[in-house]
Design a protein around this motif. Sequence first.
Motif, PDB file in Angstrom:
ATOM      1  N   GLN A 207      44.821  16.652 -29.439  1.00 49.86           N
ATOM      2  CA  GLN A 207      43.337  16.663 -29.152  1.00 49.86           C
ATOM      3  C   GLN A 207      42.846  18.275 -29.362  1.00 49.86           C
ATOM      4  OE1 GLN A 207      44.564  15.900 -24.890  1.00 49.86           O
ATOM      5  NE2 GLN A 207      42.759  16.930 -24.350  1.00 49.86           N
ATOM      6  N   GLY A 208      41.515  17.948 -29.505  1.00 52.92           N
ATOM      7  CA  GLY A 208      41.019  19.169 -29.964  1.00 52.92           C
ATOM      8  C   GLY A 208      40.272  19.152 -31.222  1.00 52.92           C
ATOM      9  N   MET A 209      38.975  19.978 -31.245  1.00 54.11           N
ATOM     10  CA  MET A 209      37.852  19.450 -32.285  1.00 54.11           C
ATOM     11  C   MET A 209      37.238  20.684 -32.966  1.00 54.11           C
ATOM     12  SD  MET A 209      34.739  16.558 -32.231  1.00 54.11           S
ATOM     13  CE  MET A 209      36.018  15.313 -32.418  1.00 54.11           C
ATOM     14  N   ILE A 210      37.124  20.736 -34.227  1.00 55.28           N
ATOM     15  CA  ILE A 210      36.270  21.641 -34.705  1.00 55.28           C
ATOM     16  C   ILE A 210      35.040  20.963 -35.526  1.00 55.28           C
ATOM     17  CG2 ILE A 210      35.801  23.427 -36.587  1.00 55.28           C
ATOM     18  CD1 ILE A 210      38.609  24.690 -35.782  1.00 55.28           C
ATOM     19  N   VAL A 211      33.934  21.216 -35.439  1.00 55.97           N
ATOM     20  CA  VAL A 211      33.031  20.831 -36.248  1.00 55.97           C
ATOM     21  C   VAL A 211      32.175  21.898 -36.981  1.00 55.97           C
ATOM     22  CG1 VAL A 211      30.495  19.583 -35.840  1.00 55.97           C
ATOM     23  CG2 VAL A 211      32.408  19.021 -34.435  1.00 55.97           C
ATOM     24  N   ASP A 212      31.901  21.646 -38.344  1.00 55.74           N
ATOM     25  CA  ASP A 212      31.517  22.901 -39.248  1.00 55.74           C
ATOM     26  C   ASP A 212      30.343  22.164 -40.023  1.00 55.74           C
ATOM     27  OD1 ASP A 212      31.570  24.953 -41.005  1.00 55.74           O
ATOM     28  OD2 ASP A 212      33.535  24.658 -41.598  1.00 55.74           O
ATOM     29  N   ASN A 274      41.303  22.853 -25.367  1.00 55.72           N
ATOM     30  CA  ASN A 274      41.988  21.474 -24.575  1.00 55.72           C
ATOM     31  C   ASN A 274      42.002  21.584 -23.030  1.00 55.72           C
ATOM     32  OD1 ASN A 274      42.093  20.637 -27.032  1.00 55.72           O
ATOM     33  ND2 ASN A 274      44.301  20.434 -27.161  1.00 55.72           N
ATOM     34  N   GLY A 275      41.882  20.465 -22.341  1.00 56.22           N
ATOM     35  CA  GLY A 275      41.969  20.421 -20.894  1.00 56.22           C
ATOM     36  C   GLY A 275      40.613  21.152 -20.148  1.00 56.22           C
ATOM     37  N   THR A 276      39.604  21.591 -20.885  1.00 50.04           N
ATOM     38  CA  THR A 276      38.374  22.067 -20.172  1.00 50.04           C
ATOM     39  C   THR A 276      36.871  21.191 -20.719  1.00 50.04           C
ATOM     40  OG1 THR A 276      37.428  23.333 -22.085  1.00 50.04           O
ATOM     41  CG2 THR A 276      39.261  24.233 -20.814  1.00 50.04           C
ATOM     42  N   ASN A 277      36.126  21.332 -20.226  1.00 43.44           N
ATOM     43  CA  ASN A 277      34.664  20.787 -20.491  1.00 43.44           C
ATOM     44  C   ASN A 277      33.887  21.903 -21.305  1.00 43.44           C
ATOM     45  OD1 ASN A 277      33.122  18.622 -20.288  1.00 43.44           O
ATOM     46  ND2 ASN A 277      31.847  19.883 -18.783  1.00 43.44           N
ATOM     47  N   GLN A 278      34.529  22.934 -21.820  1.00 38.72           N
ATOM     48  CA  GLN A 278      33.717  24.019 -22.678  1.00 38.72           C
ATOM     49  C   GLN A 278      33.332  23.562 -24.349  1.00 38.72           C
ATOM     50  OE1 GLN A 278      32.613  26.881 -21.253  1.00 38.72           O
ATOM     51  NE2 GLN A 278      33.687  26.099 -19.252  1.00 38.72           N
ATOM     52  N   LEU A 279      32.410  24.034 -24.541  1.00 41.91           N
ATOM     53  CA  LEU A 279      31.895  23.738 -25.893  1.00 41.91           C
ATOM     54  C   LEU A 279      31.411  25.209 -26.382  1.00 41.91           C
ATOM     55  CD1 LEU A 279      30.748  22.319 -28.342  1.00 41.91           C
ATOM     56  CD2 LEU A 279      28.762  21.925 -27.066  1.00 41.91           C
ATOM     57  N   LYS A 280      32.225  25.807 -27.310  1.00 41.41           N
ATOM     58  CA  LYS A 280      31.931  27.102 -27.984  1.00 41.41           C
ATOM     59  C   LYS A 280      30.889  27.055 -29.216  1.00 41.41           C
ATOM     60  CE  LYS A 280      33.222  31.834 -27.801  1.00 41.41           C
ATOM     61  NZ  LYS A 280      34.264  32.903 -27.171  1.00 41.41           N
ATOM     62  N   ARG A 293      27.707  29.204 -42.302  1.00 43.34           N
ATOM     63  CA  ARG A 293      28.391  28.030 -41.533  1.00 43.34           C
ATOM     64  C   ARG A 293      28.229  28.129 -39.864  1.00 43.34           C
ATOM     65  NH1 ARG A 293      34.540  28.335 -43.810  1.00 43.34           N
ATOM     66  NH2 ARG A 293      34.718  26.559 -42.671  1.00 43.34           N
ATOM     67  N   LEU A 294      27.747  27.075 -39.332  1.00 41.97           N
ATOM     68  CA  LEU A 294      27.672  26.723 -38.134  1.00 41.97           C
ATOM     69  C   LEU A 294      28.835  26.073 -37.551  1.00 41.97           C
ATOM     70  CD1 LEU A 294      23.763  25.509 -37.729  1.00 41.97           C
ATOM     71  CD2 LEU A 294      24.728  27.895 -37.757  1.00 41.97           C
ATOM     72  N   VAL A 295      29.703  26.483 -36.474  1.00 38.96           N
ATOM     73  CA  VAL A 295      30.893  25.914 -36.109  1.00 38.96           C
ATOM     74  C   VAL A 295      30.795  25.637 -34.391  1.00 38.96           C
ATOM     75  CG1 VAL A 295      33.326  26.298 -35.985  1.00 38.96           C
ATOM     76  CG2 VAL A 295      32.217  27.094 -37.830  1.00 38.96           C
ATOM     77  N   ALA A 296      31.075  24.437 -34.154  1.00 36.86           N
ATOM     78  CA  ALA A 296      31.368  24.144 -32.770  1.00 36.86           C
ATOM     79  C   ALA A 296      33.012  23.705 -32.511  1.00 36.86           C
ATOM     80  CB  ALA A 296      30.565  22.765 -32.540  1.00 36.86           C
ATOM     81  N   LEU A 297      33.394  24.335 -31.461  1.00 39.67           N
ATOM     82  CA  LEU A 297      34.762  24.075 -30.974  1.00 39.67           C
ATOM     83  C   LEU A 297      34.749  23.524 -29.395  1.00 39.67           C
ATOM     84  CD1 LEU A 297      37.870  25.022 -31.621  1.00 39.67           C
ATOM     85  CD2 LEU A 297      37.315  26.942 -30.178  1.00 39.67           C
ATOM     86  N   LEU A 298      35.566  22.309 -29.418  1.00 33.99           N
ATOM     87  CA  LEU A 298      35.562  21.605 -28.104  1.00 33.99           C
ATOM     88  C   LEU A 298      36.779  20.789 -27.807  1.00 33.99           C
ATOM     89  CD1 LEU A 298      33.282  18.348 -28.338  1.00 33.99           C
ATOM     90  CD2 LEU A 298      33.528  19.872 -30.193  1.00 33.99           C
ATOM     91  N   ASP A 299      37.201  20.376 -26.885  1.00 35.70           N
ATOM     92  CA  ASP A 299      37.939  19.223 -26.678  1.00 35.70           C
ATOM     93  C   ASP A 299      37.588  17.976 -27.068  1.00 35.70           C
ATOM     94  OD1 ASP A 299      40.051  17.623 -25.923  1.00 35.70           O
ATOM     95  OD2 ASP A 299      40.280  18.522 -24.050  1.00 35.70           O
ATOM     96  N   ASN A 300      37.881  17.091 -27.801  1.00 38.26           N
ATOM     97  CA  ASN A 300      37.377  15.758 -28.264  1.00 38.26           C
ATOM     98  C   ASN A 300      37.388  14.735 -26.759  1.00 38.26           C
ATOM     99  OD1 ASN A 300      40.164  15.939 -29.243  1.00 38.26           O
ATOM    100  ND2 ASN A 300      39.845  13.604 -29.009  1.00 38.26           N
ATOM    101  N   LEU A 301      38.557  15.101 -25.836  1.00 38.61           N
ATOM    102  CA  LEU A 301      38.644  14.259 -24.662  1.00 38.61           C
ATOM    103  C   LEU A 301      38.232  14.970 -23.368  1.00 38.61           C
ATOM    104  CD1 LEU A 301      42.350  13.209 -25.163  1.00 38.61           C
ATOM    105  CD2 LEU A 301      40.123  11.769 -25.936  1.00 38.61           C
ATOM    106  N   GLY A 302      37.473  16.266 -23.664  1.00 41.26           N
ATOM    107  CA  GLY A 302      36.874  16.999 -22.655  1.00 41.26           C
ATOM    108  C   GLY A 302      35.553  16.953 -22.741  1.00 41.26           C
ATOM    109  N   LYS A 303      34.960  17.981 -23.258  1.00 42.22           N
ATOM    110  CA  LYS A 303      33.396  17.899 -23.261  1.00 42.22           C
ATOM    111  C   LYS A 303      32.833  16.933 -24.284  1.00 42.22           C
ATOM    112  CE  LYS A 303      29.187  19.441 -22.822  1.00 42.22           C
ATOM    113  NZ  LYS A 303      28.471  19.094 -21.638  1.00 42.22           N
TER     114      LYS A 303
END
Length: 325
Positions: A207-212, A274-280, A293-303
């Motif tokens: 788990q974990g995700m990067i959107v670019d 991972n394991g948080t509700n954070q979105l950076k 480049r605009l980048v979002a980092l988040l836990d796909n199972l969290g936030k």
Amino acid sequence: MTQKVFIDGEAGTTGLQIRQRLEGRSDLELVSIDPARRRDVAARAELLNSVDAVILCLPDAAAKEAVGLISSNAVRVIDASTAHRVASGWTYGFPEMDVDQRSALRSARLVSNPGCYATGVVALMRPLTTAGLIPSDWPITVNAVSGYSGGGRSLIEEFEAPVPEGTHDAFRIYGLNLSHKHLPEMKVHGGLDHEPVFAPSVGRYAQGMIVDIPLPLWALPGKLKGSDLRAALAEAYDGERFVSVASAGESDALQQARAGAAGFSAELDPESLNGTNQLKLFVFANEERGHARLVALLDNLGKGASGAAVQNLNIMLGLNEGEGL
């Protein structure tokens, strides 16, 4: 007063994580259906109408069916499926999306939990289209990578099973039919006139995700700089607990770091939240070339799923928004 919550579909990936986040709370009582009566429509309808809130962690068709079984206007509903994310009468469950979004969630009876990829896209795009920095008709492209848990039980089993039953793929692109289920909400809630071209992929990690989102600054109106984009995002999420924007100094340091250098992998590792509700959120720009480049980092199972559902539940029931998160 303790409020009753029923997670319909608690055995699935998202349902399990929501339950883990809610267990042990003194302000909520989790109720479950007898496994032997799970297929009993009358029994499900009775339970669905007897609680204060229902969280649906079901496939789209089953989620629609469950909503149809709820006759009580006193029951609050959060749907984690794709079924109602752009549907009339449903409130989109991204509290940070607009200044009045929390107010809408407090009074809403029907809330659609955002998709994981869409959470990153909407978080990055909506402040910029709202401010007029990016035209709503701009042709947006989105590249993203998620852990294999985002594909549900079948993909989890495929990646975790030993070869030859499983797969040895390290990285896999998918969505080649260009009709990913998150596209409608990216368009509607991102303030876009057209659906973006979306290139999703999955990596060999759980788990974990990067959107670019790449942007040609040279082609955008207004002669934008990276600092303009960062300032708009920072203003939109100022004071937010679960959404943050990397500073110019932090982003610059990452841009200048060599691949593998200290700090680089830790900051942009898709598993780091991972394991948080954070979105950076990050803005990387090369002013000389006119690229960003605009980048979002988040836990796909969290936030991106269970964390967002718990946050929405807290808001809807008038509880501490960060409880359990």
